[in-house]
Design an enzyme around this catalytic site. Structure first.
Site, PDB file in Angstrom:
ATOM      1  NE  ARG A  98       9.326  98.675 -42.509  1.00 58.71           N
ATOM      2  CZ  ARG A  98       9.244  97.434 -42.019  1.00 58.71           C
ATOM      3  NH1 ARG A  98      10.042  97.076 -41.038  1.00 58.71           N
ATOM      4  NH2 ARG A  98       8.382  96.582 -42.507  1.00 58.71           N
TER       5      ARG A  98
ATOM      6  CB  CYS B 251      12.110  93.650 -48.984  1.00 56.27           C
ATOM      7  SG  CYS B 251      11.281  93.105 -47.466  1.00 56.27           S
TER       8      CYS B 251
ATOM      9  CD  GLU C  34       5.750  96.068 -46.054  1.00 56.80           C
ATOM     10  OE1 GLU C  34       5.381  97.238 -46.245  1.00 56.80           O
ATOM     11  OE2 GLU C  34       6.775  95.771 -45.422  1.00 56.80           O
TER      12      GLU C  34
HETATM   13  N1  LIG Z   1       7.923  93.244 -44.858  1.00 54.72           N
HETATM   14  C1  LIG Z   1       7.955  92.446 -45.902  1.00 54.72           C
HETATM   15  O1  LIG Z   1       7.268  92.652 -46.911  1.00 54.72           O
HETATM   16  C2  LIG Z   1       8.859  91.234 -45.907  1.00 54.72           C
HETATM   17  C3  LIG Z   1       8.688  90.248 -46.898  1.00 54.72           C
HETATM   18  C4  LIG Z   1       9.529  89.144 -46.906  1.00 54.72           C
HETATM   19  C5  LIG Z   1      10.544  89.041 -45.970  1.00 54.72           C
HETATM   20  N2  LIG Z   1      10.692  90.026 -45.032  1.00 54.72           N
HETATM   21  C6  LIG Z   1      11.763  89.851 -44.050  1.00 54.72           C
HETATM   22  O2  LIG Z   1      11.190  89.375 -42.837  1.00 54.72           O
HETATM   23  C7  LIG Z   1      11.848  89.972 -41.703  1.00 54.72           C
HETATM   24  C8  LIG Z   1      10.825  90.714 -40.866  1.00 54.72           C
HETATM   25  O3  LIG Z   1      10.296  91.765 -41.641  1.00 54.72           O
HETATM   26  P1  LIG Z   1       9.053  92.622 -41.121  1.00 54.72           P
HETATM   27  O4  LIG Z   1       8.722  93.590 -42.195  1.00 54.72           O
HETATM   28  O5  LIG Z   1       8.019  91.708 -40.597  1.00 54.72           O
HETATM   29  O6  LIG Z   1       9.764  93.378 -39.902  1.00 54.72           O
HETATM   30  P2  LIG Z   1       9.122  94.343 -38.813  1.00 54.72           P
HETATM   31  O7  LIG Z   1      10.167  95.318 -38.460  1.00 54.72           O
HETATM   32  O8  LIG Z   1       7.789  94.835 -39.296  1.00 54.72           O
HETATM   33  O9  LIG Z   1       8.823  93.378 -37.578  1.00 54.72           O
HETATM   34  C9  LIG Z   1       9.800  92.849 -36.749  1.00 54.72           C
HETATM   35  C10 LIG Z   1       9.200  92.743 -35.339  1.00 54.72           C
HETATM   36  O10 LIG Z   1      10.089  92.014 -34.505  1.00 54.72           O
HETATM   37  C11 LIG Z   1      10.056  92.605 -33.211  1.00 54.72           C
HETATM   38  N3  LIG Z   1      11.278  92.214 -32.492  1.00 54.72           N
HETATM   39  C12 LIG Z   1      12.548  92.600 -32.728  1.00 54.72           C
HETATM   40  N4  LIG Z   1      13.388  92.026 -31.840  1.00 54.72           N
HETATM   41  C13 LIG Z   1      12.623  91.251 -31.025  1.00 54.72           C
HETATM   42  C14 LIG Z   1      12.891  90.411 -29.921  1.00 54.72           C
HETATM   43  N5  LIG Z   1      14.137  90.240 -29.463  1.00 54.72           N
HETATM   44  N6  LIG Z   1      11.856  89.795 -29.328  1.00 54.72           N
HETATM   45  C15 LIG Z   1      10.592  89.939 -29.760  1.00 54.72           C
HETATM   46  N7  LIG Z   1      10.263  90.739 -30.808  1.00 54.72           N
HETATM   47  C16 LIG Z   1      11.270  91.386 -31.435  1.00 54.72           C
HETATM   48  C17 LIG Z   1       9.961  94.092 -33.500  1.00 54.72           C
HETATM   49  O11 LIG Z   1       9.486  94.823 -32.399  1.00 54.72           O
HETATM   50  C18 LIG Z   1       8.981  94.091 -34.683  1.00 54.72           C
HETATM   51  O12 LIG Z   1       7.632  94.186 -34.236  1.00 54.72           O
HETATM   52  C19 LIG Z   1      12.950  90.846 -42.285  1.00 54.72           C
HETATM   53  O13 LIG Z   1      14.120  90.112 -42.336  1.00 54.72           O
HETATM   54  C20 LIG Z   1      12.470  91.157 -43.683  1.00 54.72           C
HETATM   55  O14 LIG Z   1      13.521  91.414 -44.588  1.00 54.72           O
HETATM   56  C21 LIG Z   1       9.865  91.100 -44.962  1.00 54.72           C
END
Ligand SMILES: NC(=O)c1ccc[n+]([C@@H]2O[C@H](COP(=O)([O-])OP(=O)(O)OC[C@H]3O[C@@H](n4cnc5c(N)ncnc54)[C@H](O)[C@@H]3O)[C@@H](O)[C@H]2O)c1
Length: 443
Positions: free
Chosen positions: A341, A276, A171
């Protein structure tokens, strides 16, 4: 077919294709916009109506440098297609990425509710030719198998491969990390699925490796837990420095010159935070325990990290005494993001408030999110406002603008002289010469 250039400046022919992302968060939205910008047609399914409305207008619902212009451009061109519909995107796409949240569960485990729901929805809406379901979310080892089982349960005739393709973006740098990934890990035993994905990712010029699904799932947890471990390690060394008159910054200098160790990625502070690291270390510890490995490094790392914000809040409360006010600068876990978060600042401030210390907070971007989480504090719109009549000042996040602080001006506005530097951004000698009482982590 279009010609693009990879890292070695060789022309790469790629077939532009229809793909689908589920979840428009930091991972899903950034990847969807970057791949749309490369000329693919990208459906982006999002369940949150507010986010979806913004996306349809070409606006990014989250802040990441460079993301809003990418979203605006790709939505306008019709390359990025935000939607709540499942049928058409699934029918038209051969590759479907899952990028929904995997928050921490009540016992530290990864909460797979969103993943299971999505697997069910994919199964219910499945139509058309054989597909690749790519898991980009961070999930415990064995989840690809679970997703496969759940889709089959909904739709026994569906033809598909589930691939694990963990995400490593940071991020605050999500767009540049996506445009130039350090590596692409494709966990699958299907050479068909591997080749399809390889051709999609090739224009990015990153090393692409093929592993088993289980290895890919573990790579993500091992990567995040190792980085968290480096923070946890230097935090432990900091405690010893504080007790013995050593300075952790000098220790880091001496440590880092060993080429086996390196001088990069040393961040002593009040513990690792962010969305994370805390949840992934906790989830890895749970996976170890579930596998019968009760005694493991990650349970202890998680426990020590959780204790850290309150430990420093206590140390400061002991120095300050009763009925005091503290200004706190920097609420997000790192600069360049509005995401609150998992920020250690929250636990630190909650511990201060519990001790009866008045807290005045400022952050360049995090205030709107902080207002949803923190209670009993005063939210300020500038550094100057936060430090007004404060007995002490704590700087918790290394936002570049804090480097430009005019200390004489701050000294005039504060009631006390105490400065706590959690990120070791400032020079103790300089601040002491200005009549300020400096204390930093690890000194
Ligand atoms: N944020 C980071 O820096 C990062 C980096 C690497 C990996 N990850 C991993 O990637 C994944 C996503 O992280 P993020 O930060 O993007 O999460 P986030 O919470 O920002 O986004 C998830 C999105 O999915 C949507 N969603 C949930 N259920 C849904 C459904 N059934 N249909 C449609 N949309 C739906 C939510 O409304 C939300 O907008 C996690 O597992 C996280 O650990 C995150």
């Amino acid at each position: 077919m279009t010609s693009l250039y990879n890292k070695k400046n060789k022309a790469v022919k790629t077939k532009k294709t229809s793909i689908c992302f589920i979840g428009a968060g930091y991972v899903g939205l950034t990847w969807a916009a970057v791949l749309a910008n490369l000329g693919n047609w990208v459906f982006l399914i999002e369940a949150n109506q507010e986010k979806l409305d913004q996306l349809k207008l070409g606006q990014a619902p989250i802040y990441e440098p460079g993301l809003s212009s990418l979203v605006k451009k790709t939505v306008k061109k019709g390359q990025l297609l935000p939607t709540s519909d499942w049928q058409k995107p699934i029918k038209k796409s051969q590759i479907i990425f899952v990028a929904v949240g995997t928050p921490v569960g009540d016992k530290g485990q990864a909460d797979l509710t969103q993943i299971k729901q999505v697997a069910k929805q994919i199964g219910q809406n499945f139509s058309g030719d054989k597909k690749i379901i790519v898991n980009k979310s961070t999930v415990p080892v064995g989840t690809a198998w679970l997703v496969e089982k759940l889709i089959k349960k909904e739709n026994p005739n569906a033809k598909f491969e589930v691939v694990s393709c963990p995400e490593f973006l940071r991020e605050g740098q999500a767009v540049t990390d996506t445009q130039k990934p350090s590596r692409v890990v494709i966990g699958t035993s299907s050479s068909w699925a591997f080749n399809q994905l390889k051709s999609l990712f090739l224009p990015l010029g990153a090393p692409i490796i093929n592993t088993s699904r289980e290895s890919a799932e573990i790579i993500k947890y091992a990567a995040n837990s190792y980085l968290a471990l480096r923070v946890g390690f230097i935090d432990q060394v900091s405690l010893l420095c504080e007790k013995t008159g050593a300075d952790v910054c000098q220790v880091i200098e001496g440590l880092g010159l060993d080429p086996r160790i390196g001088g990069h990625y040393w961040y002593p502070g009040i513990g690792y935070g962010g969305y994370c690291f805390p949840k992934d270390v906790a989830a890895l510890a749970v996976t170890f325990k579930k596998t019968g490995l009760e005694k493991n490094l990650f349970s202890l790392l998680d426990q020590l990290n959780q204790e850290r914000p309150a430990l420093y809040a206590q140390k400061l409360a002991d120095c300050l005494g009763e009925n005091k006010t503290m200004a706190v600068l920097g609420l997000t876990a790192k600069p360049g993001t509005a995401d609150m978060r998992g920020s250690q600042a929250v636990y630190f401030i909650e511990a201060l408030v519990k001790k009866g210390i008045g807290v005045r907070v400022f952050d360049p971007m995090g205030i709107p999110e902080a207002k949803k989480i923190l209670t009993g504090v005063s939210f300020c719109s500038s550094v100057e406002e936060a430090v007004k009549k404060a007995d002490a000042l704590a700087i918790l996040c290394e936002w570049p603008e804090f480097k430009k602080i005019d200390w004489l001006k701050i000294k005039k506005r504060m009631r006390g002289r105490f400065i706590f530097d959690a990120k070791r951004m400032f020079d103790k000698k300089k601040l002491s010469s200005l009549g300020l009482k400096y204390w930093g982590v690890g000194i």
